[in-house]
Design a protein around this motif. Sequence first.
Motif, mmCIF file in Angstrom:
data_model
loop_
_atom_site.group_PDB
_atom_site.id
_atom_site.type_symbol
_atom_site.label_atom_id
_atom_site.label_comp_id
_atom_site.label_asym_id
_atom_site.label_seq_id
_atom_site.Cartn_x
_atom_site.Cartn_y
_atom_site.Cartn_z
ATOM 1 N N SER A 133 4.537 7.767 -10.762
ATOM 2 C CA SER A 133 3.953 6.718 -9.919
ATOM 3 C C SER A 133 5.166 6.285 -8.906
ATOM 4 C CB SER A 133 3.611 5.388 -10.557
ATOM 5 O OG SER A 133 3.331 4.422 -9.783
ATOM 6 N N SER A 164 1.267 5.674 2.374
ATOM 7 C CA SER A 164 -0.089 6.247 2.363
ATOM 8 C C SER A 164 -0.055 7.744 2.743
ATOM 9 C CB SER A 164 -0.767 5.502 3.847
ATOM 10 O OG SER A 164 -0.739 4.298 3.544
ATOM 11 N N ALA A 167 0.296 9.347 -0.703
ATOM 12 C CA ALA A 167 -0.761 9.149 -1.608
ATOM 13 C C ALA A 167 -1.686 10.276 -1.329
ATOM 14 C CB ALA A 167 -1.194 7.709 -1.330
ATOM 15 N N ALA A 171 -2.104 13.589 -4.103
ATOM 16 C CA ALA A 171 -3.269 13.217 -4.889
ATOM 17 C C ALA A 171 -3.568 14.416 -5.745
ATOM 18 C CB ALA A 171 -4.518 12.712 -4.170
ATOM 19 N N ARG A 176 0.615 9.267 -7.899
ATOM 20 C CA ARG A 176 0.090 7.864 -6.969
ATOM 21 C C ARG A 176 1.386 7.621 -6.198
ATOM 22 N NH1 ARG A 176 -0.849 3.751 -9.889
ATOM 23 N NH2 ARG A 176 0.339 4.136 -11.696
ATOM 24 N N ALA A 177 1.103 6.601 -5.011
ATOM 25 C CA ALA A 177 1.988 6.176 -4.282
ATOM 26 C C ALA A 177 1.250 4.871 -3.740
ATOM 27 C CB ALA A 177 2.472 7.122 -3.325
ATOM 28 N N ASN A 178 2.093 3.842 -3.895
ATOM 29 C CA ASN A 178 1.666 2.557 -3.412
ATOM 30 C C ASN A 178 2.739 1.664 -2.683
ATOM 31 O OD1 ASN A 178 -1.233 2.293 -4.329
ATOM 32 N ND2 ASN A 178 -0.270 2.884 -6.176
ATOM 33 N N LEU A 228 1.243 -1.657 -10.901
ATOM 34 C CA LEU A 228 0.993 -0.531 -10.170
ATOM 35 C C LEU A 228 1.661 0.711 -10.744
ATOM 36 C CD1 LEU A 228 1.437 -1.709 -6.309
ATOM 37 C CD2 LEU A 228 -0.834 -1.028 -7.636
ATOM 38 N N SER A 234 -4.434 4.144 -12.838
ATOM 39 C CA SER A 234 -4.659 5.452 -12.362
ATOM 40 C C SER A 234 -5.361 5.775 -11.021
ATOM 41 C CB SER A 234 -5.195 6.234 -13.664
ATOM 42 O OG SER A 234 -6.470 5.621 -13.966
ATOM 43 N N THR A 237 -4.026 4.202 -5.494
ATOM 44 C CA THR A 237 -3.182 5.007 -4.834
ATOM 45 C C THR A 237 -3.278 4.833 -3.232
ATOM 46 O OG1 THR A 237 -1.950 6.780 -4.632
ATOM 47 C CG2 THR A 237 -4.226 7.361 -4.957
ATOM 48 N N GLY A 238 -2.190 4.795 -2.509
ATOM 49 C CA GLY A 238 -2.323 4.660 -1.159
ATOM 50 C C GLY A 238 -2.569 3.158 -0.584
#
Length: 253
Positions: A133, A164, A167, A171, A176-178, A228, A234, A237-238
């Motif tokens: 993450s 974004s 993510a 993927a 995941r990226a937030n 997160l 899971s 993301t984004g």
Amino acid sequence: MDLQLTGRTALVTGGSRGIGRAIVDGLAAEGTKVAFCARTGVDVAKAEDELRAAGHDVAGTALDVADGAAVRAWVEASAERFGGIDIVVANVSALAIGPGEANWRASFEVDLMHTVHMVEAALPHLERSDAPSIITVSSVSGREIDFAAGSYGVMKAALVHYVSGLAYDLAAKGIRANAVSPGNVYFDGGVWQNIEQNNRELYDLALGLNPTGRMGTPEETAYAVVMLASPRASRITGTNLVVDGALTRGVQL
């Protein structure tokens, strides 16, 4: 609820005070091993001693995140020490608010590029994790025009765009990226305490815009980051998670 973070390893920049320290505390409380950095060695040592005294497995390092080579070296050293990386939290900001080329350069090198350097160095390790993450701490100043318009707001918006893209691109690898975008956050030694003491008019104006009647705490933003980071998130993301007590009124479509 078990957040399934026990035994995982996280990297946190700016982890000696404020939001960053609260993130380190929150992750460590869930059983996560945490490597954190900050610029001031005395503050890093104090935070490390306090966390270890509480029984947490942490490692603090003093470094300037504007130095890309130093960031990459820290990421590698942390991965070697803890046997991998599962979570990356880019939290540091130059807080360069106001006009002038110096503020633009500081915001670019610290807010944006330290995140890029950290993520790129951590990616090979994240690819080996079963629950990787990436989280970056942005700001509501990145989604609306406020007193921090200019270099600070622009770079905070760029962080959301960057995440974004990550993510989407990552993927397929399960990474995941937030982003988390806090509103006004008040703590001892923080920017809003400084404004309260030195620019009461601006402080009162900002406080008055908060529908809750108060500013946020570091722990409230840290909760969003820890949530997160959890493998239980899971499917998230984004996203850009706004943590502002209804301060901003824009609709995210």
